[in-house]
Design an enzyme around this catalytic site. Structure first.
Site, PDB file in Angstrom:
ATOM      1  N   HIS A   1      -4.807   0.676  11.930  1.00  0.00           N
ATOM      2  CA  HIS A   1      -4.802   0.913  10.477  1.00  0.00           C
ATOM      3  C   HIS A   1      -5.377  -0.345   9.817  1.00  0.00           C
ATOM      4  O   HIS A   1      -4.663  -1.320   9.602  1.00  0.00           O
ATOM      5  CB  HIS A   1      -3.357   1.170  10.035  1.00  0.00           C
ATOM      6  CG  HIS A   1      -3.201   1.543   8.601  1.00  0.00           C
ATOM      7  ND1 HIS A   1      -2.824   2.794   8.179  1.00  0.00           N
ATOM      8  CD2 HIS A   1      -3.375   0.819   7.467  1.00  0.00           C
ATOM      9  CE1 HIS A   1      -2.758   2.836   6.860  1.00  0.00           C
ATOM     10  NE2 HIS A   1      -3.084   1.635   6.395  1.00  0.00           N
TER      11      HIS A   1
ATOM     12  N   CYS B   1      -1.564  -1.351  -0.721  1.00  0.00           N
ATOM     13  CA  CYS B   1      -0.127  -1.526  -0.540  1.00  0.00           C
ATOM     14  C   CYS B   1       0.447  -2.123  -1.812  1.00  0.00           C
ATOM     15  O   CYS B   1       0.003  -3.183  -2.250  1.00  0.00           O
ATOM     16  CB  CYS B   1       0.162  -2.446   0.639  1.00  0.00           C
ATOM     17  SG  CYS B   1       1.896  -2.891   0.753  1.00  0.00           S
TER      18      CYS B   1
END
Lengths: 313, 313
Positions: free
Chosen positions: B219, B252
């Site tokens: 990822h 994020c």
């Protein structure tokens, strides 16, 4: 929260120990600006790039000002930077351009060929072979003067008019450029369509045609985000000359979809992480690109410049 | 001038024949939007992603709405897409989240651990080991129900507070997640600082700790433009599960410098060029991301989406 200004260094097997970055921002980048950048800004840009540790900085182009007015000040610029202890290659499209470059003491020149007929027509208004014939006396005279000659080759992977470009077609033109006396080739993915397997296949085919890897540089565009992955494939093949543009400046004015030179900072981040020596101080280079972005009035498209300059705010 | 909608396919040696893309845009992407996207738009997004050929589409998160209000409609969304013939993993932070997911018939869940104490504290308000202890009953109950469990691991390469993250520290948490029963791990470069040698070193160390490559997904974030080069290194190691986000949505919310998921389109361009099967129709995927960008009111950061949608105009 601290700013990670550099990646952790973890070498990978099978990669070169050192890479020479051929910095193209001052030429390939600035020739695509709508408005010409003042000569003193260009000189300062080149000087800052040298201070950041770049050792090969393509300075300008001796094409006719009618075609590239952004670089019409080549005669004024070159003497201002000639004292720098770095290589300063310049583009010369023909014998007239070579005369101008030699008169200023240029020791490295580059010619600009095309792997496809469509782009040769669009960029040079000639067939591929007519363009090669035009370069022949340029290269032989430069070599006779002891000047290093780079041969750019555009559209090595895909062409906006012709689609995918067959590898043998690229090999033929590369071979002609080497036979003519070019010391080094720069394999251009002008519209950014290459992927890593295609890169390896072209390099392998060139070796099979007796073009050795040390004579090969790669010039990738980030149009589809592939430039760094393609560079990694080229490094695995042994390539040690990589073209990049500080801050990701530039593209190609004659091919609409050709945007986004590989940003030197993104390249340096990867090479630094891989423990591959470039001699470049990333912090200084980012500061230079931020400075240049301020001059141009728009942010750098380089992700590394954005990330590091954001953190510096 | 024609638009090159796909790259030329030229395979490279030593790469997998097929890659499973774990699409995270609908969860990782949309949870970072300032304003919650309407449930019907999310459902349509997932449906279009499935129509484009993606087979693993992370749908939503069963965290407390207080923490991620953008995904507070998980109960409303999931039943609207449950009929799709694709895997629809969902995030579950704790047993309460697992209860909610199981009640709706979810067959794949994911827990979200951290390799660093700083991020565990910031994201979960726990130590690394406290977080693992919290996940333990979640994983064991999910496994008892025959549900597939993915373990996300954040900050596997660098951490915004702690800097470079030592490989053995990452291996320890990975090992704990596997011992707990996770079927698959997703190694997150949450702040995008990884480079290819670091990727290979981590994967090699995990293998040495008896975590097999088929259990490993990657990822990557494009914060420094490294995501695709890192992916190529992972593929060379044999990894066949790659996380990506349609249009490059997301990041994020708890790490300021964590921007830019790898765009699924940029990944598909590379894989298609390498002849690696993904089952994805790139044109449909780009159209989906353009549609979503219109809903969100801003252009996609994916270079491939920009290049292909520009040409379609």
């Amino acid at each position: 929260m601290t700013a990670p200004g550099l990646p952790m260094t973890v070498p990978a097997e099978g990669l070169p120990a050192r890479v020479r970055i051929h910095e193209v921002g001052a030429r390939d980048g600035l020739q695509n600006e709508k408005t010409a950048v003042p000569t003193e800004v260009k000189a300062e840009f080149v000087r800052r790039l040298a201070d950041a540790g770049l050792t090969t900085i393509e300075a300008t182009s001796f094409v006719h000002p009618k075609w590239v007015p952004q670089l019409a000040d080549a005669e004024q610029l070159f003497p201002r930077i000639a004292d720098l202890p770095v290589d300063l290659p310049v583009l010369v499209p023909n014998e007239r351009g070579l005369d101008r470059a030699l008169a200023l003491g240029a020791r490295r020149v580059a010619v600009f060929a095309s792997a496809t007929e469509s782009f040769a027509k669009a960029n040079l208004n000639r067939t591929v072979d007519e363009a090669l014939a035009m370069f022949e006396p340029v290269v032989s005279r430069a070599k006779a003067e002891g000047v290093h000659v780079r041969g750019y080759l555009s559209m090595c992977f895909g062409d906006p008019w012709e689609g995918p470009v067959p590898v043998p077609q690229v090999v033929r033109v590369c071979r002609a450029l080497v036979d003519m006396g070019c010391d080094e080739l720069s394999l251009g993915d002008t519209i950014g369509v290459a992927t890593p397997g295609h890169v390896t296949a072209l390099l392998t085919a060139l070796n099979a045609a007796d073009v050795p890897t040390p004579a090969l540089g790669v010039h990738f565009h980030d149009t589809y985000g592939q430039a760094l992955a393609n560079t990694l494939a080229a490094l695995r093949h042994g390539v040690t000359t990589v073209d990049a543009s500080a801050g990701g400046l530039g593209g190609c004015p004659y091919a609409k979809s050709a945007t986004g030179n590989l940003a030197t900072e993104d390249l340096v981040w990867m090479l630094r992480g891989l423990g591959i020596d470039t001699g470049v101080d990333l912090g200084r280079l980012v500061a230079t690109s931020v400075w240049m972005a301020d001059r141009l009035g728009r942010p750098s498209p380089s992700r590394t410049v954005r990330a590091l300059s954001h953190q510096e705010q």
